[in-house]
Design a protein around this motif. Structure first.
Motif: not given
Length: 86
Positions: A9-14, A19-23
């Motif tokens: 879950t932590g890995i997926l959240a990171m 992805v959000l930061a890149a977008w």
């Protein structure tokens, strides 16, 4: 064993945060400036060669493209004046 789902879950959240930061970064750094250039080019194509893109704060590469558009428009305006004077 019970910590594996938490780690996943932590890995997926990171990953999602990355992805959000890149977008968002792409949106702020590239898309905003290319939209301004596109809007300016559209106005120029309608005949308004005096319009210039406001690219203050844009990356240097984008400002160079904007400057090139401005130089091109200035030359076209000069040619138009010369043709009208002839």
């Amino acid at each position: 064993p019970s910590s594996i789902p938490i780690q996943v879950t932590g890995i997926l959240a990171m990953w999602a945060a990355g992805v959000l930061a890149a977008w968002l970064g792409t949106r702020v750094i590239v898309t905003r400036w290319t939209r301004r250039l596109t809007d300016t080019a559209k106005e120029m194509s309608k005949g308004d060669l005096s319009v210039r893109a406001d690219l203050a704060g844009a990356p240097v590469e984008i400002r160079r493209v904007g400057d090139t558009f401005g130089e091109m428009a200035a030359r076209l305006e000069a040619q138009r004046r010369d043709l009208q004077a002839a």
